[in-house]
Design an enzyme around this catalytic site. Structure first.
Site, PDB file in Angstrom:
ATOM      1  N   GLY A 208       0.839  -1.203   0.000  1.00  0.00           N
ATOM      2  CA  GLY A 208       0.000   0.000   0.000  1.00  0.00           C
ATOM      3  C   GLY A 208       0.866   1.242   0.000  1.00  0.00           C
ATOM      4  N   ASN A 209       0.291   2.359   0.374  1.00  0.00           N
ATOM      5  CA  ASN A 209       1.082   3.592   0.490  1.00  0.00           C
ATOM      6  C   ASN A 209       0.469   4.499   1.548  1.00  0.00           C
ATOM      7  OD1 ASN A 209      -0.853   5.476  -0.901  1.00  0.00           O
ATOM      8  ND2 ASN A 209      -0.511   3.989  -2.548  1.00  0.00           N
ATOM      9  N   HIS A 210       1.105   5.656   1.757  1.00  0.00           N
ATOM     10  CA  HIS A 210       0.724   6.516   2.886  1.00  0.00           C
ATOM     11  C   HIS A 210      -0.464   7.436   2.624  1.00  0.00           C
ATOM     12  CE1 HIS A 210       4.105   5.333   5.261  1.00  0.00           C
ATOM     13  NE2 HIS A 210       4.966   5.678   4.339  1.00  0.00           N
ATOM     14  N   SER A 211      -1.084   7.338   1.460  1.00  0.00           N
ATOM     15  CA  SER A 211      -2.173   8.283   1.158  1.00  0.00           C
ATOM     16  C   SER A 211      -3.323   8.113   2.158  1.00  0.00           C
ATOM     17  CB  SER A 211      -2.681   8.016  -0.260  1.00  0.00           C
ATOM     18  OG  SER A 211      -3.876   8.727  -0.471  1.00  0.00           O
ATOM     19  N   ALA A 276      -3.649   7.703  -4.970  1.00  0.00           N
ATOM     20  CA  ALA A 276      -2.283   7.195  -5.057  1.00  0.00           C
ATOM     21  C   ALA A 276      -2.390   5.710  -5.403  1.00  0.00           C
ATOM     22  CB  ALA A 276      -1.562   7.397  -3.735  1.00  0.00           C
TER      23      ALA A 276
END
Ligand code: CTP
Length: 399
Positions: A208-211, A276
């Site tokens: 995943g990512n930090h969005s 994102a």
């Protein structure tokens, strides 16, 4: 211009209340209906008789009128309004709004309001500067409420500084602008993507990512408040959006986002892709949790579909806005993306800028268009940045 417009005007206990009768006169002259709600303390500063005479409507403070046994329904009042303005708004009432404290008719009506909300604070300079007041202003702005900022000048205390309620003429102009805005996109359909995507390795783990989704949700709210019908395709986030014009479609993966967007795109007037999206995902997704002892030596990845590029290919007369998050050669990379993905605009944010990007309540962006124009937006709350993005799209459409 304001003929038939219904305005809820909440007055709280500040000396600046003495200026509000002028505001009511201006609104009434342009044809608006004005329902005044007074906080109990505000009655000490401006008389209900003055306000009644100018608004030609009963001025309300209590839920219940013991003289004629009448109950004032905060829900009916809230649903009646096209716009609600709180002016002057004290630090105390502002804190109540932030915390959802419904201890009088005005605050209860605010909690039930679905219309755009404007607020014009008035207080002494140190109260205004205080960390808690500033935090509360940001919290209200993050809800999409419009701040009519106080000005600098002599205050009732004799001190000089920021905290004077804006003049009634300026408040009047802001009300008119907001009402005009509210209808500017009626009939338009807008597609927004927001948040991260999660690409599973097994039922427990993902890439995943930090969005957080905050930028996309703020853009969705801005479009909705201007009357557009908004389809918000959202990755996993903790955010909520409660607006009658927003339809939220929850997805987890890039593939699901791609399918949801393609379904909606033909019928879309404006698409803003702020999500994102993962650029790659694990090729193998285990249906069972991978045990510690079975640790894979490596994770093989494959590319996901580029949703923005695909929408660019299929573009007919939609306005297409992409985002770019760059860490180097920012401007030239963003310009290339406009061309390669057939965009009308790209919103560039840099991870190098303090206070911008993931997990931040603020953002600092540059908006580039396909004609080569650039507009730098200074660091501010994401909801305000969203307003600027929407303004650019509207200017392009000559709305
Ligand atoms: N985007 C998309 N689908 C993807 C990846 C990205 O729709 N699979 C969209 C994002 O929502 C954003 C834009 O593409 O609007 C830019 O994403 P970014 O990661 O900055 O650029 P990429 O095109 O992925 O290129 P690169 O990673 O090489 O910078």
């Amino acid at each position: 211009m304001l003929s038939g417009k219904k305005i809820l005007l909440g007055i709280t206990g500040s000396i600046a209340a003495y200026k509000i009768p002028y505001l009511i006169r201006m609104l009434r002259k342009e044809g608006a209906e004005v329902q005044v709600l007074l906080s109990p303390f505000a009655r000490e500063f401006v008389t209900p008789l003055t306000l009644f005479t100018l608004s030609n409507r009963e001025v309300l403070t209590e839920f219940h009128d013991p003289k004629n046994g009448k109950w004032h329904s905060h829900i009916d009042l809230a649903l009646w309004a096209d716009l609600m303005i709180l002016a002057p708004l004290t630090a105390n009432s502002m804190a109540k709004m932030v915390n959802g404290q419904a201890d009088n008719l005005l605050m209860t009506t605010y909690l039930s309001a679905r219309c755009p909300v404007l607020f014009a604070p008035a207080m002494d300079l140190d109260m205004y500067k205080h960390h808690s007041t500033q935090g509360n202003i940001r919290a209200l702005q993050a809800r999409g409420h419009v701040l009519i900022a106080p000005t600098e000048g002599e205050l009732a205390s004799g001190l000089c500084g920021e905290g004077r309620m804006e003049e009634p003429e300026k408040i009047f102009e802001t009300i008119k602008t907001q009402l005009k805005k509210k209808e500017s996109l009626t009939g338009k359909k807008v597609l927004i993507t927001a948040g991260p995507t999660y690409e599973a390795m097994d039922p427990v783990r993902f890439i995943g990512n930090h969005s957080t989704g905050l930028m996309g949700y703020s853009i969705a709210r801005s479009f909705a408040e201007r009357g557009a019908e908004v389809f918000l395709v959202s990755g996993p986030t903790n955010l909520h959006i409660d607006h009658p014009n927003v339809y939220r479609i929850d997805i987890n993966t890039a593939e699901e986002m791609y399918k949801a967007c393609l379904k909606l795109y033909d019928d879309t007037d404006i698409a803003v892709l702020s999500a994102a999206v993962a650029d790659f995902r694990p090729i193998l997704q285990n249906s069972e949790k991978i045990k510690k002892k079975d640790k894979p030596a490596s994770i093989e990845l494959e590319n996901t579909k580029d949703i923005l590029a695909e929408l660019g290919k299929q573009k007919k007369d939609q306005v297409l806005v992409g985002f770019a998050l760059e860490t180097e050669d920012e401007l030239s990379n963003a310009k290339k993306k406009i061309k390669n993905k057939n965009l009308d605009f790209i919103v560039l944010n840099s991870l190098k800028d303090k206070g911008a990007g993931f997990r931040s309540p603020t953002n600092k962006i540059t908006i580039l268009d396909k004609m080569g124009n650039q507009k730098k937006i200074e660091l501010k709350a994401k909801q305000e940045v969203a307003e600027d993005i929407v303004d650019e799209v509207l200017a392009y459409l000559n709305i």
